[in-house]
Enzyme design. Structure first.
Site, short mmCIF file in Angstrom:
data_model
loop_
_atom_site.label_atom_id
_atom_site.label_comp_id
_atom_site.label_asym_id
_atom_site.label_seq_id
_atom_site.Cartn_x
_atom_site.Cartn_y
_atom_site.Cartn_z
N GLU A 179 0.82 -1.21 0.00
CA GLU A 179 0.00 0.00 0.00
C GLU A 179 0.85 1.26 0.00
O GLU A 179 0.64 2.17 -0.80
CB GLU A 179 -0.94 0.00 1.21
N ASP A 193 1.04 4.03 -3.04
CA ASP A 193 0.63 5.42 -2.83
C ASP A 193 1.75 6.39 -3.17
O ASP A 193 1.55 7.39 -3.87
CB ASP A 193 0.19 5.62 -1.38
N SER A 195 -7.53 2.39 -3.60
CA SER A 195 -6.29 2.92 -3.02
C SER A 195 -5.27 3.24 -4.09
O SER A 195 -4.28 3.92 -3.83
CB SER A 195 -5.69 1.91 -2.03
#
Length: 601
Positions: free
Chosen positions: A300, A304, A521
């Site tokens: 993650e 990002d 995400s």
């Protein structure tokens, strides 16, 4: 201080304030908040009385309505105050509690032997934090804490289902946590593991090109299998934009629950997809003891950082690592913060003078697992950021209208109010009306809502539909057949998401190896990267940053988004909501056209 701000604040000072009664320290207690534990949590055991817990006490913000007025004025491109954002000090004045609330809470704390040097106050004094043994917390709140276990994850937390305060203190306290909150902040991503979906080893246009019929833009055909920075620039009309950076622009990415952004992976990603960015990095900020463990690269965090920074380079970047919610360990009696980590991050960033102008977060939880009183206080924190000129972006979730179970056919979708009603499950903080929520799309010709997982969306049960959605959302509701999903969602609630972006098959680097990942995400940091570029356009022209985006998005900015016309977001044993012309609770107003948006801003 802006002229209208001075006028409103002066007017406030001369209006008589209601006389507030101070609590009798030994008066009768009355329940302040009660909650039912969410499905999947069972009462497990009793924590030791000397186990410590960090209580956060939120005092009322009597002038928040004035702050909200300022927020909408400075965020509305049709208002003469557009872009006249407030300073840190001006915002703090508007969220400060009334002196009588401060006095009442101080006397209550003192009656339990808690001294001033044992507590921490926020700059506006609207939050008080203190670390005390469970036994003392139980006495102060007339309650009983237990260790609760999550049957799905195995996590243990210390919570109660009800707490009380002296009757006279109720009007001086908005919320106290951790008490009744069972939320589990989690990333919204879905990692591809099938061997036939391994990432391509070569990124080029060897497969030819495809024309997006909705925009007329030409995109490499390989972007149907693998999404790269180049793909996003092509798809969203940013090819040829000469990026630079003023000293005033900035972008931030938040990391939680042990997700760490790896520097070596970032350099490898840059070498492959953004060679001119090699050698650049991000500023690291630890919040509440958040680590920077370079031996544990996170899917993650890497996703990002690599895409938000890769799109927005060379804009100054910051990565926040916020310590998560550690499980209860009865053999280790140490201070344990079991609040939701985004509240800790908010505390920290609101206290900063210089805040990144665009901030992306790809985490959240079922709205109903966050007590409404706490959700509203957290949401007010995002309003404070918006009033100061910060664009806050949240992903909308990956489970359609469902409850987090990735299999829509087996989702239960029961309410947590004790009635066990079947209802759609919106996601917080994406439902906060002061953030911009982002859904996910896939494919090139045409671009559609994701199908392998489902773009989160729906309607808040806590927050009413904001004024900026008064035209867009009712138009969608009118398309629903009479009685469709009657009782399953709040027709008057804030609609989610606001906009969307590609969110599947993103090529990233993790642990030195390429990987494919998808989810809202992925859509949120990609979108945030383009927002940072739009801020760059404004700043280079001597204009203020965009700040809170939604009033712009739903007005003159709407023509800068490409409407998505196909897809749905299954969940709770239903097909969920359908994608339609105009705004819909799957892809919002659509995906960005940077070329148009940079002319609109």
């Amino acid at each position: 201080m802006q002229p209208s701000f001075r006028f409103l604040f002066a007017l406030l000072c001369i209006v008589p304030l209601a006389v507030l009664s101070l609590p009798a320290q030994n008066g009768l207690y009355e329940v302040k908040e009660h909650a039912h534990p969410p499905h999947g949590w069972i009462q497990h055991s009793v924590p030791p009385a000397d186990h410590t817990i960090s209580l956060r006490i939120g005092l009322p913000q009597p002038n928040f309505n004035i702050l909200e007025t300022h927020l909408y004025e400075v965020s509305d491109p049709g208002h003469h105050r557009y872009g006249q954002h407030l300073s840190k000090e001006e915002v703090e004045e508007l969220v400060a509690p009334h002196p009588e609330s401060l006095q009442a809470v101080n006397e209550w704390l003192a009656s339990h032997g808690i001294q001033e040097d044992e507590i921490t106050r926020s700059p506006a004094k609207d939050w008080i934090t203190l670390t005390i043994p469970i036994g003392m917390a139980e006495k102060m709140l007339d309650t009983k804490y237990h260790v609760w276990k999550n049957l799905k994850t195995g996590d243990d937390i210390v919570r109660t289902t009800s707490y009380s305060l002296p009757i006279g203190l109720h009007e001086h306290v908005d919320v106290i946590q951790p008490t009744t909150m069972f939320a589990q902040f989690k990333p919204f991503r879905s990692t591809i593991v099938k061997s036939n979906e391994e990432p391509s080893s070569v990124i080029n246009d060897a497969l030819g090109s495809i024309t997006n019929p909705a925009t007329g833009l030409t995109v490499d055909a390989s972007c149907n299998q693998t999404i790269t920075i180049s793909c996003l620039n092509q798809l969203y009309n940013a090819v040829g934009y000469k990026q630079s950076s003023t000293s005033k622009n900035s972008i931030g990415v938040t990391g939680y629950v042990g997700e760490y952004a790896n520097l070596a992976d970032l350099q490898q990603f840059y070498a492959e997809q953004r060679p001119d960015a090699r050698g650049s990095s991000f500023r690291f900020i630890s919040v509440n003891g958040g680590l920077n463990d370079q031996s544990k690269p996170g899917f993650e965090a890497n996703l990002d950082v690599q895409f938000a920074l890769g799109i927005s380079y060379p804009i100054l970047a910051t990565f926040y690592s916020t310590a998560g919610t550690p499980p209860f360990k009865p053999d280790v009696i140490t201070p344990t913060n079991t609040n939701e980590p985004y509240s800790d991050w908010l505390d920290s960033v609101i206290n900063q003078v210089d805040i990144p102008l665009t901030i992306s977060t790809s985490y959240g939880d079922d709205e109903q697992t966050v007590p409404e009183s706490f959700a509203r206080r957290v949401c007010s924190g995002f309003a404070q950021l918006g009033a100061r000129g910060v664009s806050v972006v949240f992903s909308s979730g990956d489970f359609g209208v469902g409850d987090g179970n990735p299999d829509p056919a087996t989702q239960t979708c029961f309410t947590n109010d004790g009635n066990n009603q079947t209802k759609f499950i919106p996601v917080f903080p994406a439902t906060c009306p002061f953030v911009t929520s982002v859904g996910a799309t896939q494919n090139i010709s045409p671009e559609v809502a994701v199908s392998r997982f489902f773009s989160g969306g729906g309607f808040s049960n806590y927050f009413l539909r904001p004024a900026y959605q008064k035209r867009a959302v009712p138009g969608y509701l009118d398309t629903l057949e009479h009685g469709t999903y009657q009782g399953l969602f709040n027709r008057n609630g804030r609609g989610v998401p606001d906009i969307a972006a590609q969110g599947d098959r993103f090529r990233i680097i993790v642990g030195g190896q390429p990987a494919m990942i998808g989810g809202t995400s992925a859509a949120a940091p990609a979108l945030a990267g383009f927002i940072a570029l739009l801020n760059e356009v404004r700043l280079r022209q001597g204009r203020p940053p965009l700040g809170f985006l939604n009033p712009f998005i739903y007005s003159i900015g709407s023509s800068g988004f490409t409407d998505i016309l196909s897809g749905h977001n299954s969940g709770c044993g239903t097909p969920g909501f359908n994608v339609t012309k105009g705004w819909d609770p799957v892809t919002g107003l659509g995906t960005p056209n940077f070329g148009r948006l940079k002319n609109l801003v």
